[in-house]
Design a protein around this motif. Structure first.
Motif, PDB file in Angstrom:
ATOM      1  N   ILE A  86       0.866  -1.175   0.000  1.00  8.48           N
ATOM      2  CA  ILE A  86       0.000   0.000   0.000  1.00  8.48           C
ATOM      3  C   ILE A  86       0.900   1.221   0.000  1.00  8.48           C
ATOM      4  CG2 ILE A  86      -1.731   1.294   1.305  1.00  8.48           C
ATOM      5  CD1 ILE A  86      -2.683  -1.398   2.431  1.00  8.48           C
ATOM      6  N   GLY A  87       0.734   2.112  -0.981  1.00  8.42           N
ATOM      7  CA  GLY A  87       1.655   3.226  -1.051  1.00  8.42           C
ATOM      8  C   GLY A  87       1.239   4.315  -2.007  1.00  8.42           C
ATOM      9  N   ASP A  88       2.210   5.195  -2.294  1.00 10.56           N
ATOM     10  CA  ASP A  88       1.976   6.373  -3.124  1.00 10.56           C
ATOM     11  C   ASP A  88       2.790   6.274  -4.406  1.00 10.56           C
ATOM     12  OD1 ASP A  88       4.585   6.951  -2.310  1.00 10.56           O
ATOM     13  OD2 ASP A  88       3.954   8.366  -0.759  1.00 10.56           O
ATOM     14  N   SER A  89       3.176   7.419  -4.976  1.00  7.50           N
ATOM     15  CA  SER A  89       3.875   7.406  -6.257  1.00  7.50           C
ATOM     16  C   SER A  89       5.274   6.813  -6.183  1.00  7.50           C
ATOM     17  CB  SER A  89       3.963   8.828  -6.827  1.00  7.50           C
ATOM     18  OG  SER A  89       4.649   9.694  -5.939  1.00  7.50           O
ATOM     19  N   VAL A 149       2.890  -4.490   3.408  1.00  3.52           N
ATOM     20  CA  VAL A 149       3.813  -3.371   3.562  1.00  3.52           C
ATOM     21  C   VAL A 149       3.064  -2.068   3.310  1.00  3.52           C
ATOM     22  CG1 VAL A 149       5.923  -2.276   2.720  1.00  3.52           C
ATOM     23  CG2 VAL A 149       5.779  -4.765   2.840  1.00  3.52           C
ATOM     24  N   ILE A 150       3.187  -1.136   4.248  1.00  2.00           N
ATOM     25  CA  ILE A 150       2.609   0.197   4.101  1.00  2.00           C
ATOM     26  C   ILE A 150       3.753   1.178   3.891  1.00  2.00           C
ATOM     27  CG2 ILE A 150       1.135   1.959   5.145  1.00  2.00           C
ATOM     28  CD1 ILE A 150       0.157  -0.276   7.079  1.00  2.00           C
ATOM     29  N   GLN A 151       3.694   1.929   2.795  1.00  6.68           N
ATOM     30  CA  GLN A 151       4.748   2.897   2.474  1.00  6.68           C
ATOM     31  C   GLN A 151       4.121   4.278   2.293  1.00  6.68           C
ATOM     32  OE1 GLN A 151       4.888   4.115  -1.131  1.00  6.68           O
ATOM     33  NE2 GLN A 151       6.161   5.747  -0.269  1.00  6.68           N
ATOM     34  N   GLY A 152       4.817   5.302   2.725  1.00  7.90           N
ATOM     35  CA  GLY A 152       4.282   6.627   2.440  1.00  7.90           C
ATOM     36  C   GLY A 152       4.696   7.701   3.412  1.00  7.90           C
ATOM     37  N   GLY A 153       3.905   8.765   3.385  1.00  9.59           N
ATOM     38  CA  GLY A 153       4.148   9.901   4.259  1.00  9.59           C
ATOM     39  C   GLY A 153       4.597  11.142   3.521  1.00  9.59           C
ATOM     40  N   GLY A 154       5.112  10.997   2.291  1.00 14.35           N
ATOM     41  CA  GLY A 154       5.617  12.153   1.573  1.00 14.35           C
ATOM     42  C   GLY A 154       4.540  13.166   1.237  1.00 14.35           C
ATOM     43  N   ASN A 155       3.401  12.709   0.777  1.00 15.69           N
ATOM     44  CA  ASN A 155       2.317  13.634   0.441  1.00 15.69           C
ATOM     45  C   ASN A 155       1.698  14.258   1.684  1.00 15.69           C
ATOM     46  OD1 ASN A 155       2.220  13.331  -2.527  1.00 15.69           O
ATOM     47  ND2 ASN A 155       1.768  11.206  -2.014  1.00 15.69           N
ATOM     48  N   GLY A 190       9.035   4.174   5.688  1.00  9.80           N
ATOM     49  CA  GLY A 190       8.769   5.572   5.959  1.00  9.80           C
ATOM     50  C   GLY A 190       8.871   6.477   4.747  1.00  9.80           C
ATOM     51  N   THR A 191       9.267   7.722   4.987  1.00  7.49           N
ATOM     52  CA  THR A 191       9.212   8.789   3.999  1.00  7.49           C
ATOM     53  C   THR A 191      10.606   9.100   3.476  1.00  7.49           C
ATOM     54  OG1 THR A 191       7.360   9.705   5.255  1.00  7.49           O
ATOM     55  CG2 THR A 191       8.368  11.131   3.591  1.00  7.49           C
ATOM     56  N   ARG A 203       9.581  16.087   5.702  1.00  6.65           N
ATOM     57  CA  ARG A 203       9.591  14.697   5.252  1.00  6.65           C
ATOM     58  C   ARG A 203      10.353  13.818   6.244  1.00  6.65           C
ATOM     59  NH1 ARG A 203       8.118  13.889  -0.147  1.00  6.65           N
ATOM     60  NH2 ARG A 203       9.358  11.968  -0.226  1.00  6.65           N
ATOM     61  N   THR A 204      11.496  14.285   6.705  1.00  8.52           N
ATOM     62  CA  THR A 204      12.254  13.521   7.694  1.00  8.52           C
ATOM     63  C   THR A 204      11.490  13.415   9.004  1.00  8.52           C
ATOM     64  OG1 THR A 204      14.358  14.173   6.700  1.00  8.52           O
ATOM     65  CG2 THR A 204      14.428  13.430   8.978  1.00  8.52           C
ATOM     66  N   GLN A 205      10.791  14.478   9.391  1.00 10.91           N
ATOM     67  CA  GLN A 205       9.985  14.435  10.614  1.00 10.91           C
ATOM     68  C   GLN A 205       8.883  13.389  10.514  1.00 10.91           C
ATOM     69  OE1 GLN A 205       8.536  18.428  11.101  1.00 10.91           O
ATOM     70  NE2 GLN A 205      10.535  19.265  11.678  1.00 10.91           N
ATOM     71  N   VAL A 206       8.217  13.326   9.360  1.00 12.51           N
ATOM     72  CA  VAL A 206       7.139  12.346   9.186  1.00 12.51           C
ATOM     73  C   VAL A 206       7.710  10.929   9.202  1.00 12.51           C
ATOM     74  CG1 VAL A 206       5.373  11.491   7.597  1.00 12.51           C
ATOM     75  CG2 VAL A 206       5.616  13.947   7.991  1.00 12.51           C
ATOM     76  N   ASP A 207       8.868  10.735   8.605  1.00  8.68           N
ATOM     77  CA  ASP A 207       9.514   9.423   8.650  1.00  8.68           C
ATOM     78  C   ASP A 207       9.726   8.981  10.100  1.00  8.68           C
ATOM     79  OD1 ASP A 207      11.275   7.325   7.020  1.00  8.68           O
ATOM     80  OD2 ASP A 207      12.453   7.956   8.762  1.00  8.68           O
ATOM     81  N   ALA A 208      10.267   9.874  10.927  1.00 10.40           N
ATOM     82  CA  ALA A 208      10.498   9.542  12.336  1.00 10.40           C
ATOM     83  C   ALA A 208       9.180   9.277  13.063  1.00 10.40           C
ATOM     84  CB  ALA A 208      11.266  10.670  13.015  1.00 10.40           C
TER      85      ALA A 208
END
Length: 284
Positions: A86-89, A149-155, A190-191, A203-208
């Motif tokens: 599950i993810g984004d671009s 697997v869940i990927q994302g956070g950039g948007n 993560g992001t 972006r780094t904050q959302v990854d953490a």
């Protein structure tokens, strides 16, 4: 013969199917008739899939109304060796680095998602991850994936989603997936970013932040919020956030190595899941 007979009766019960365009799909499925399979019929369908066949012999890409969940699900071949991504671009292209990383450790990949979406972000075509799942904007696969697997956070980072919004929706998504696939292995990516000291910013904050969500839910996490700087890959950016082909291959290799370290390789051909080797004992 009993199982085959049960499958025949199950088909005759009137469960409707419809062809998908591909992937998780956004085409509405037909409404099922009133026939309800018995527990024995449902068990026969599950046993058939466990042996490597498609439920009820339906062709891949068909939509199947799962009597256990009451939801339309996509028929995917060989779910024993398939990771649900599950993810984004970052994940959407067929050579997206999350897909390449999963393929490197033995998985086929079934993707659900769309560019421009995230835990909170939507793109006008589909909702965010949890809304898209619950509304049926895209459909999960029938049967239990070898890994989720869940990927994302950039948007979410780009569109100003707050920590509270991201955490709430990530928790909802994890809960919904665990309800749909009890006992399935899960992981989160993560992001992708440059790192806190190299302009990674939100972006780094959302990854953490996603790392804390994963830890609290007991899910292995692959933090990528500093990978562009850590592995000198910013030179492979095709735009502000997406990689060129060489960068995708490099990130895919790095992700595959990290998945191996976490003991998340794909199942062997006999369907068993490999057990992570214990850490090596340092030599005297």
């Amino acid at each position: 013969m009993r199982k085959a007979s049960a499958l025949t009766r199950f088909v005759a019960s009137g469960i409707a199917v419809a062809a998908l365009l591909g992937g998780c799909g956004q085409t509405p499925a037909a409404t099922p008739d009133s026939g309800v399979p018995s527990p024995a019929q449902a068990a026969a369908a599950g046993a058939y899939q466990a042996r490597g066949g498609d439920p009820l012999g339906l062709s891949p890409g068909s939509v199947y109304r799962n009597p256990a969940s009451g939801r339309d699900e996509v028929v995917v071949p060989d779910m024993r060796h398939t990771a649900l991504l599950i993810g984004d671009s970052q994940s959407e292209p067929t050579d997206g680095w999350p897909r390449l990383g999963l393929a490197a450790v033995g998985y086929k990949v079934h993707f659900c998602g769309l560019g421009g979406t995230g835990f909170v972000a939507s793109n006008g075509k589909t909702g965010n991850y949890i809304d898209a799942l619950q509304r049926g904007d895209w459909k999960l696969p029938y049967g239990t994936p070898a890994l989720i697997v869940i990927q994302g956070g950039g948007n979410d980072a780009a569109h100003g989603a707050t920590d509270a919004q991201i955490v709430a929706n990530a928790d909802r998504l994890i809960g919904a997936l665990r309800e749909r696939y009890p006992g399935a292995r899960m992981a989160m990516i993560g992001t992708l970013a440059r790192g806190a000291n190299y302009g990674g910013g939100r972006r780094t904050q959302v990854d953490a932040l996603l790392g804390t969500v994963s830890a609290r839910n007991g899910i292995p996490f692959v933090g990528v919020g500093d990978w562009l700087s850590k592995y000198n890959l910013a030179k492979n950016l095709a735009d502000a956030v997406h990689m060129d082909a060489a960068g995708r291959r490099s990130l895919g290799g790095l992700l595959g190595s990290r998945l191996r370290q976490l003991g998340l390789e794909g199942p062997s051909l006999d369907g068993t899941v490999p057990v992570a080797a214990p850490p090596a004992t340092p030599a005297d």
